[in-house]
Design a protein around this motif. Sequence first.
Motif, PDB file in Angstrom:
ATOM      1  N   PRO A 128     -51.483 -12.763 -23.420  1.00 36.11           N
ATOM      2  CA  PRO A 128     -50.711 -11.699 -22.726  1.00 36.11           C
ATOM      3  C   PRO A 128     -49.373 -11.536 -23.393  1.00 36.11           C
ATOM      4  O   PRO A 128     -48.741 -12.514 -23.735  1.00 36.11           O
ATOM      5  N   TYR A 129     -48.791 -10.376 -23.295  1.00 30.67           N
ATOM      6  CA  TYR A 129     -47.446 -10.153 -23.651  1.00 30.67           C
ATOM      7  C   TYR A 129     -46.437 -10.245 -22.406  1.00 30.67           C
ATOM      8  O   TYR A 129     -45.241 -10.848 -22.663  1.00 30.67           O
ATOM      9  N   GLY A 130     -46.795 -10.379 -21.420  1.00 31.17           N
ATOM     10  CA  GLY A 130     -46.156 -10.473 -19.963  1.00 31.17           C
ATOM     11  C   GLY A 130     -44.979 -11.705 -20.174  1.00 31.17           C
ATOM     12  O   GLY A 130     -43.671 -11.500 -20.061  1.00 31.17           O
TER      13      GLY A 130
ATOM     14  N   ILE B 163     -48.129   3.927 -25.920  1.00 29.75           N
ATOM     15  CA  ILE B 163     -47.893   2.701 -25.732  1.00 29.75           C
ATOM     16  C   ILE B 163     -48.323   2.347 -24.285  1.00 29.75           C
ATOM     17  O   ILE B 163     -47.944   2.528 -23.379  1.00 29.75           O
ATOM     18  N   ALA B 164     -49.711   2.000 -24.479  1.00 33.93           N
ATOM     19  CA  ALA B 164     -50.238   1.772 -23.133  1.00 33.93           C
ATOM     20  C   ALA B 164     -50.472   0.464 -22.524  1.00 33.93           C
ATOM     21  O   ALA B 164     -51.340  -0.071 -22.276  1.00 33.93           O
ATOM     22  N   CYS B 165     -49.241  -0.108 -22.801  1.00 30.95           N
ATOM     23  CA  CYS B 165     -48.880  -1.663 -22.206  1.00 30.95           C
ATOM     24  C   CYS B 165     -47.340  -1.367 -21.603  1.00 30.95           C
ATOM     25  O   CYS B 165     -46.445  -0.820 -22.006  1.00 30.95           O
ATOM     26  N   ASN B 166     -47.361  -1.770 -20.365  1.00 33.23           N
ATOM     27  CA  ASN B 166     -46.122  -1.559 -19.462  1.00 33.23           C
ATOM     28  C   ASN B 166     -45.173  -2.773 -20.281  1.00 33.23           C
ATOM     29  O   ASN B 166     -43.848  -2.178 -20.315  1.00 33.23           O
ATOM     30  N   THR B 167     -45.612  -4.002 -20.515  1.00 28.56           N
ATOM     31  CA  THR B 167     -44.552  -4.742 -20.901  1.00 28.56           C
ATOM     32  C   THR B 167     -43.795  -4.289 -22.282  1.00 28.56           C
ATOM     33  O   THR B 167     -42.731  -4.225 -22.525  1.00 28.56           O
ATOM     34  N   ALA B 168     -44.569  -3.578 -23.040  1.00 28.34           N
ATOM     35  CA  ALA B 168     -44.124  -3.071 -24.489  1.00 28.34           C
ATOM     36  C   ALA B 168     -43.450  -2.025 -24.274  1.00 28.34           C
ATOM     37  O   ALA B 168     -42.223  -1.524 -24.827  1.00 28.34           O
ATOM     38  N   THR B 169     -43.828  -0.904 -23.317  1.00 27.77           N
ATOM     39  CA  THR B 169     -43.045   0.204 -22.946  1.00 27.77           C
ATOM     40  C   THR B 169     -41.811  -0.107 -22.426  1.00 27.77           C
ATOM     41  O   THR B 169     -40.592   0.248 -22.659  1.00 27.77           O
TER      42      THR B 169
ATOM     43  N   GLY C 269     -46.871  -6.343 -11.736  1.00 20.44           N
ATOM     44  CA  GLY C 269     -46.809  -6.328 -13.316  1.00 20.44           C
ATOM     45  C   GLY C 269     -46.705  -7.509 -13.803  1.00 20.44           C
ATOM     46  O   GLY C 269     -46.630  -8.258 -12.874  1.00 20.44           O
ATOM     47  N   THR C 270     -46.683  -7.794 -15.067  1.00 24.42           N
ATOM     48  CA  THR C 270     -46.553  -8.968 -15.741  1.00 24.42           C
ATOM     49  C   THR C 270     -45.077  -9.446 -15.621  1.00 24.42           C
ATOM     50  O   THR C 270     -44.047  -8.681 -15.151  1.00 24.42           O
ATOM     51  N   ALA C 271     -44.645 -10.584 -15.760  1.00 25.62           N
ATOM     52  CA  ALA C 271     -43.317 -11.277 -15.806  1.00 25.62           C
ATOM     53  C   ALA C 271     -42.473 -10.597 -16.335  1.00 25.62           C
ATOM     54  O   ALA C 271     -41.312 -10.314 -16.206  1.00 25.62           O
ATOM     55  N   GLY C 272     -42.877  -9.942 -17.710  1.00 26.58           N
ATOM     56  CA  GLY C 272     -41.912  -9.292 -18.635  1.00 26.58           C
ATOM     57  C   GLY C 272     -41.388  -8.132 -18.101  1.00 26.58           C
ATOM     58  O   GLY C 272     -40.341  -7.511 -18.188  1.00 26.58           O
ATOM     59  N   THR C 273     -42.570  -7.154 -17.745  1.00 26.89           N
ATOM     60  CA  THR C 273     -42.288  -5.862 -16.774  1.00 26.89           C
ATOM     61  C   THR C 273     -41.342  -5.945 -15.780  1.00 26.89           C
ATOM     62  O   THR C 273     -40.495  -5.298 -15.519  1.00 26.89           O
ATOM     63  N   VAL C 274     -41.828  -6.945 -14.766  1.00 24.54           N
ATOM     64  CA  VAL C 274     -40.823  -7.212 -13.584  1.00 24.54           C
ATOM     65  C   VAL C 274     -39.445  -7.526 -13.981  1.00 24.54           C
ATOM     66  O   VAL C 274     -38.595  -6.941 -13.252  1.00 24.54           O
TER      67      VAL C 274
END
Length: 266
Positions: free
Chosen positions: A42-44, A72-78, A117-122
Amino acid sequence: MTNTQPIGFIDSGVGGLTVVKEAMKQLPNEHIIYLGDTARCPYGPRPAEQVIAYTWQMTHFLLEKNIKMLVIACNTATAVALEEIKEQLNIPVVGVILPGTRAAVKTTKNRNIGIIGTAGTVKSGSYEKAIKTKVPEATVSSLACPKFVPIVESNQFQSSVAKKIVAETLIPLKFKKLDTLILGCTHYPLLRPIIQNVMGEQVTLIDSGAETIGEVSMLLDYFDIANTTAGQPSAYFYTTGSTVMFDGIAKEWLETIPVHSEHIDL
């Protein structure tokens, strides 16, 4: 740019397939190329700089495929890379955060909105900022769910293990009187029935990825690049990880679409 060029989708793994499924439903004429970076998912939990670097690597791969739009169908990357990529590309670039935010703001009655969401998104606070910009008095509760993506990537999203992990993880949100919950990771719709069951029917789940396709559709019209040519649309899938694992999940999720992904190294 021709209207028959494909739309490119990138994600940290298989999660973006939930966005592709919606694209196939709403935009049946469009050609699609999807790249999932399953080897590094994961990216998170990753540092922002690393996520930006990986997102650029995927973007360059798809640009070589002559795409007319990038999703960009990824919240962390967005959250960390969208603005930079948008600025540097001369094609439309769409992320998944703003469409999800708009849908949540429109849906909520008590202005009590949750985000998982992932840790990164949050950590980025992107959803919270976007919601507060639109509804300053909203109460926003964010929760990182680091165990959700690995469940989906290992194709266990219908297992009893998944039920247990989801139930335990979501406990902090159960007492927040939420009426709307944003699934702030494109992997999470695969866990949707379990999440709904845990949160209860009174909570409306917002699939940020599905909402994104409305924006894609609008931009295709705005830039006059929608594919109006009759013919069989194509879908190509690439993964940096195991094609067997990828195809298994993709076939289950996309149902009618035959998926034969190709392995690539970035």
